[in-house]
Design a protein around this motif. Structure first.
Motif: not given
Length: 213
Positions: A107, A112, A149, A151
């Motif tokens: 990302y 992520i 999401h 991370t």
């Protein structure tokens, strides 16, 4: 990739702590063995290739359900109790569920993992946001919530995202399950030093998802 910047609502997060509703990952659950392997293997592959990332330690992996945008030191014990009561009441009927973690994505600010399906996570956020607004008002609801999401690493310098993605795509298995049965009210500290980007927290309350009626 570019260095990650923590946000407090819609502004840079510079000092102090903020309350959040998080999904924490239960590493004692045998269903999460594959997730542990996915996270550790992918981060190590990027580190071995020289990418400027700070892996998120397993104990600090989380899904952000919502952020309370008012500084934590401005929210006393009584409003915090009211916050838990309001959110708990809105979680009635939401039962434990499982999402799929993956694929891993390089990302703009780190790595992520996509989460799907979205419906139950969106229901958690809607319940939490409604409770936050009822307890603390609109000023506490400046966090911009989007597609959820997980991370797994933060970038602390610029790097070639396409090259990172080629490495991540080779990590197998690429999709693993995550079981969710609670959300937690936590008091979060953001570590913003260049090569120490991460978040840590103190847990304040837990609300189990039991389909309460």
């Amino acid at each position: 990739m570019k260095p990650f910047e923590f946000k407090a609502g819609d502004q840079p997060w510079q000092t102090g702590t903020l309350l959040h509703w998080y999904v924490e990952l239960d590493w004692s659950d045998p269903r999460h063995k594959a997730l542990r392997e996915l996270v550790t293997t992918s981060n190590q592959a990027l580190l071995d290739a020289g990418f400027p990332i700070t892996p998120v330690e397993l104990q600090w992996l989380h899904i952000t359900v919502d952020q309370i945008s008012i500084p934590a030191d401005q929210i006393g014990p009584e409003p915090r109790n009211g916050l838990v009561d309001e959110v708990s009441a809105r979680l009635v009927g939401i039962e434990p569920f499982t999402v799929t973690v993956g694929s891993l994505l390089s990302y703009h600010s780190g790595v992520i993992a996509d989460l799907s399906p979205d419906e139950d996570l969106a229901a958690l956020h809607a319940a939490a946001r409604s409770g936050v607004r009822a307890a603390l008002g609109d000023e506490a609801c400046r966090y911009k919530w989007g597609l959820q999401h997980l991370t797994t690493a933060y970038a602390h310098a610029e790097a070639d995202s396409d090259a990172a993605q080629r490495i991540l795509r080779r990590v197998r298995p690429s999709h693993v399950p995550l079981h969710i049965d609670a959300i937690h009210l936590v008091d979060v500290t953001a570590q913003t030093r260049d090569q120490s980007k991460t978040v840590t927290w103190d847990r304040l309350a837990t609300i189990s998802l039991e389909g309460r009626t």
